[in-house]
Design a protein around this motif. Sequence first.
Motif, PDB file in Angstrom:
ATOM      1  N   TYR A  73       0.837  -1.200   0.000  1.00 17.39           N
ATOM      2  CA  TYR A  73       0.000   0.000   0.000  1.00 17.39           C
ATOM      3  C   TYR A  73       0.875   1.253   0.000  1.00 17.39           C
ATOM      4  N   ILE A  74       1.999   1.181   0.712  1.00 22.91           N
ATOM      5  CA  ILE A  74       2.938   2.304   0.697  1.00 22.91           C
ATOM      6  C   ILE A  74       3.444   2.535  -0.730  1.00 22.91           C
ATOM      7  N   ASN A  75       3.837   1.464  -1.389  1.00 18.94           N
ATOM      8  CA  ASN A  75       4.370   1.568  -2.744  1.00 18.94           C
ATOM      9  C   ASN A  75       3.351   2.202  -3.689  1.00 18.94           C
ATOM     10  N   ARG A  76       2.110   1.776  -3.578  1.00 18.28           N
ATOM     11  CA  ARG A  76       1.061   2.322  -4.443  1.00 18.28           C
ATOM     12  C   ARG A  76       0.837   3.806  -4.163  1.00 18.28           C
ATOM     13  N   ALA A  77       0.830   4.171  -2.877  1.00 22.48           N
ATOM     14  CA  ALA A  77       0.581   5.566  -2.512  1.00 22.48           C
ATOM     15  C   ALA A  77       1.715   6.480  -2.971  1.00 22.48           C
ATOM     16  N   ILE A  78       2.959   6.046  -2.792  1.00 20.53           N
ATOM     17  CA  ILE A  78       4.094   6.877  -3.201  1.00 20.53           C
ATOM     18  C   ILE A  78       4.138   7.010  -4.719  1.00 20.53           C
TER      19      ILE A  78
END
Length: 449
Positions: A413-418
């Motif tokens: 989810y972090i990867n998608r948000a960044i």
Amino acid sequence: MKYIAVVCVIVILLWNKPWQWLGVSMDSNLSRDSGALMLQRQLTDSLLLLPANQVINNKDSELEMTRKFDRLIEKFIQKWELKGVSFALMKDDRLIYSKGYGYADLEKGIPMDVMHVFRIASVSKLITAVGIMKLQEEGKLKLSDCVFGPKGILNDSIFSEIKDKRSCKITIEHLLRHQGGYTLAYGDPMFNPLLIAKKMNVQPPADLNTMIRYVLSRRLQYTPGTSSAYSNIGYGILSRVIEKASGMDYETYIRKHILLPAGCFDMHLGKNLYEEKLPNEVKYYEVTNAEQIPACDGSGEMVFRSNGGNNIEELYGAGGWVASPSELLRFLATIDNNPSIPDILNPESIEYMTSHVNHGLPIGWIGTTKRGDWMRSGTLAGTSALMKRQKDGYSWVFLSNTSSWKGSRFPNYINRAISQAMVTVKEWPERDLFEMQSMDNEKLLVNVR
């Protein structure tokens, strides 16, 4: 103003035992004056390099061009109820953005800033893997070396009671690629310090040697090299391999041969308790309904996993390091085959670490793609971390002092948000915040006078 900031950092270093910041061991009976003398000798070189996270701050990345990016990060924080995060971005080995959001310590009202350091969980495995590759380049071991048994690197008497003969066939590379034969079928030994202590008849908490003895007393779940299963104990064992091959304790070798040459000075092995944390270390938070567990020290006290429940001090190279995003990027810049900042490993080692193999993971990294993207994630109670190196030349690190109920899936989810937030910035600044680490000593001494 830059010179004033640098002098202030030097004063802080002197007050906080500079030999530790610079990776130098000193006898306990030496005075602070001796530390100052050591630092003065360090200044005799033409260039002084200071900790990246100590010479920049949030204001350096208060930019009009990143307003929408900041809003999206803040929205992500609110959605996942994170107390604080820190983010740093690098382009072609140039640090172009570094900023903290939210709180490093909510109860004390301390806002998150670039200077704050975090437990980085399994991102630590990448540091350990680089240490192993460096030892191979130094001719002190080979990845094909066996770890246990009479001919193994860890042939010490304490590791001589081996139940499964296949354990004597475990190689260093098997452990690096999570192919050692270990699974989580009976739980993770590194997160069951009380159970392991009881089974091995020792006083809690079980230390790393006891955990290794425990897994050697059991049968492997598969023949080494024939399959793979993510294994923390494998990287714990590699920490002991580094010690045996180098003749130094794990932290000393990593500091002197990996972090110091990489220009990283504010990275440390973490402690278990909030009261023992580093002065610039964040406070850790778990999900709102987190349950308390018995303290790892066997006291019987009920505590949170992030504050005495997990034995962070025995994770070593599997998950024990504390660092900031900016210094993690400085470390990454020395293992990325980009010549802008000299690498500490040769190109062959870096390529081998990121290559694909059957039935195994990349060395140190959690995933690599054929197009050139590399990722390393990490999760602990109170910590979520993600490091990513992209084919387009951008690399970034995201650290949070709050864990998520998504657990090890949260970095996705972090990867998608960044990724979504980065596309809102049409043009990132053409600069290099790493340059603030460097100070010409002649200019420094003139301004100090």
